[in-house]
Design an enzyme around this catalytic site. Structure first.
Site: not given
Ligand SMILES: Cc1ncc(COP(=O)(O)O)c(C=O)c1O
Ligand SMILES: [Zn+2]
Lengths: 126, 389
Positions: B203, B328
């Site tokens: 990503s 939370c």
């Molecule tokens: C380990 C992992 N996989 C997948 C994603 C998802 O990526 P994207 O935000 O580009 O869809 C994230 C992002 O939060 C991630 O940390």
């Molecule tokens: Zn709370």
């Protein structure tokens, strides 16, 4: 993230009123559990059926802390019957609203208050 | 007020060099890379150059890279794509997937979806550091297993999985190996050849590139089924007109990440170790994740008797951006599945704090955080009915 909370919530979270313990409380109530992530205790001192002092201890999110704080502020000086009628919506309204997902946190504050009042009434009967 | 960003696990600022590289592709070179004319060809060349840059940082070939809309889509395409293609082989491989219990929701929810479609999924447990046991993996493999999907490094606690060993086992049993490397890339050297990885998700926005663009590495010879049918882009595996500026940004981010890898890693590790050392001085504070096998930019703590969202908000008031795994703060009001999987009790998980460092962070930032945190923890503990000291 903090913007999901109103200024009023943030005020009560960052400057909570009536934090602490009342060692010789007339009533105390604890609700919540560690699994859900919010636990609160409310302590009350009662005179002539009125709450003359109130304090809280809360483990939880900003909504939980702010709800506890404002609850203590609302009911201080009120009669026990008046305090028993406080609802979670009243608490949320006073805070200028809470995100829907956080409503259960305001629930805990009024629940803890009712438990404290019940505790007082039970002790008085004896 | 001074603002300090320590939530690079959530997203990173786009590097100025990346922005400069992207800008001309919004207007000057706006053509559709699939068009035959010169406008199209300019854009096409840029897309192909980016493909090489992404391939480079993974030690892959350019024709093994497919552009997507981000990490989530890459995970979905890699896993569902492999599943849908293998499904028909009744009686043979094709119905069993092995993953871990600490995957990102992009992988976990995809696996749960596939379970509803009739696939069997094994969610491997992890040890107290968040590492899968190789023995469990070997035992889980059956003749029906066609895919192992285990993340390179965890997004919450930063633990790095034994990727090379997993890859060796996958190869030995002739099982596909997908890994979500969204958090690992640009923070640890990656070599898909050496690690025997068949599918790998990337990503851009976690590596100083733009949001909404990513890539899936697909080893030459590995076949998957497309999710988006259409004009037949990306060898028919991912139709949709190329997001040229985004792709150019991803390519540049990978190029920068590769040239800076050593320097970045040394810088981040230095800050991380100082942060961990300073913060663990706080009474009843603990480090989550593995002391060494962890991402160079990840510091993850827990503090007795306080709740993480409150902690994040108190830090925010001091200008510090942080994250937590508390219930939370989650939409489902459940403590993080990762923290549960490493064996924490809910109340321990609620008191967690994730600080993820980035290129621009300095030692002063670390000192500032370490200087304000003890007071915040104390303030919250004074309010807490669970702290009776
Ligand atoms: C380990 C992992 N996989 C997948 C994603 C998802 O990526 P994207 O935000 O580009 O869809 C994230 C992002 O939060 C991630 O940390
Ligand atoms: Zn709370």
């Amino acid at each position: 993230m903090a913007d999901m909370y109103t200024e009023k919530v943030k005020d009560h979270f960052y400057n909570p009123r009536n934090v602490g313990e009342i060692k010789d409380a007339d009533g105390a109530g604890t609700v919540g559990n560690p699994v859900c992530g919010d636990i609160m205790t409310i302590f009350i001192k009662v005179k002539d059926d009125r709450i003359i002092d109130i304090k809280f201890q809360t483990y939880g999110c900003a909504a939980a802390i702010a709800s506890s704080s404002i609850t203590t502020e609302i009911v201080k000086g009120k009669t026990l019957d008046e305090a028993m009628m406080l609802t979670r919506d009243d608490v949320a309204n006073e805070l200028g609203g809470l995100p829907a997902i956080k409503m259960h946190c305001s629930n805990l504050a009024t629940d803890a208050l009712r438990e404290a009042i019940k505790d007082y009434r039970k002790k008085k009967k004896k | 007020m001074k603002r300090i960003y320590m939530d690079h696990g959530a997203s990173t600022p786009v590097d100025k060099e990346v922005i400069d590289e992207m800008i001309p592709y919004f207007d000057k070179y706006f053509g559709n890379p699939s068009s035959i004319h010169s406008f199209g060809r300019e854009a096409f060349d840029a897309v192909e150059e980016s493909r090489s840059k992404v391939a480079d940082i993974l030690n892959a070939d350019a024709d093994e890279i497919i552009f997507t809309s981000g990490g989530t889509e890459s995970d979905n395409l890699g896993i569902k794509g492999a599943a849908y293609l293998n499904k028909d082989k009744i009686g043979g491989k094709g119905y069993h997937i092995i993953t871990s219990s600490i995957e990102h929701p992009a992988v976990l929810a995809t696996c749960r979806h596939l379970e509803k479609q009739g696939f069997n999924v094994k969610y491997l447990p992890v040890d107290k550091y968040g590492i899968i046991r190789i023995k469990d993996l070997e035992e889980a493999i059956s003749k029906d297993t066609f895919l192992i999907t285990i993340m390179y490094a965890n997004n919450e606690i930063g633990t790095i999985e034994p990727i090379n060993e997993i890859g060796r086992i996958a190869r030995k049993h002739d099982v596909l190996f997908h890994t979500d490397a969204v958090q690992a890339i640009c923070k640890t050297p990656i070599d898909v050849g050496e690690s025997n990885v068949d599918l790998l998700s990337v990503s851009a926005h976690k590596i100083y590139g733009p949001k909404g663009v990513g890539a899936l590495y697909i080893r030459n010879g590995v076949k998957i089924y497309p999710l988006a049918h259409g004009g037949g882009h990306e060898k028919g595996l991912r139709s949709s007109t190329y997001n040229t500026p985004g792709i150019v940004g991803l390519g540049k981010a990978c190029e920068l990440g590769k040239t800076r890898l050593k320097e970045d890693m040394a810088h981040l590790k230095n800050l991380r170790d100082k942060l961990i050392k300073d913060i663990l001085k706080i009474e009843e504070s603990y480090l989550n994740g593995h002391p060494e096998k962890r991402l160079v930019n990840n510091a993850h703590f827990r503090f007795t008797a306080i709740e993480g969202e409150s902690l994040n908000m108190m830090l925010d008031e001091k200008g510090i951006a942080s994250a937590t795994g508390s219930a939370c703060s989650s939409k489902k009001l459940q403590a993080s599945h990762v923290l549960m999987a490493i064996g924490l009790k809910p109340e321990e998980a609620h008191g967690s704090l994730r600080l993820t460092l980035g290129r621009k962070n300095t030692e002063e930032d670390v000192s500032y955080v370490a200087s304000v945190l003890p007071d915040i923890v104390e303030r919250l503990r004074k309010m807490s009915p669970l702290w009776n000291r």
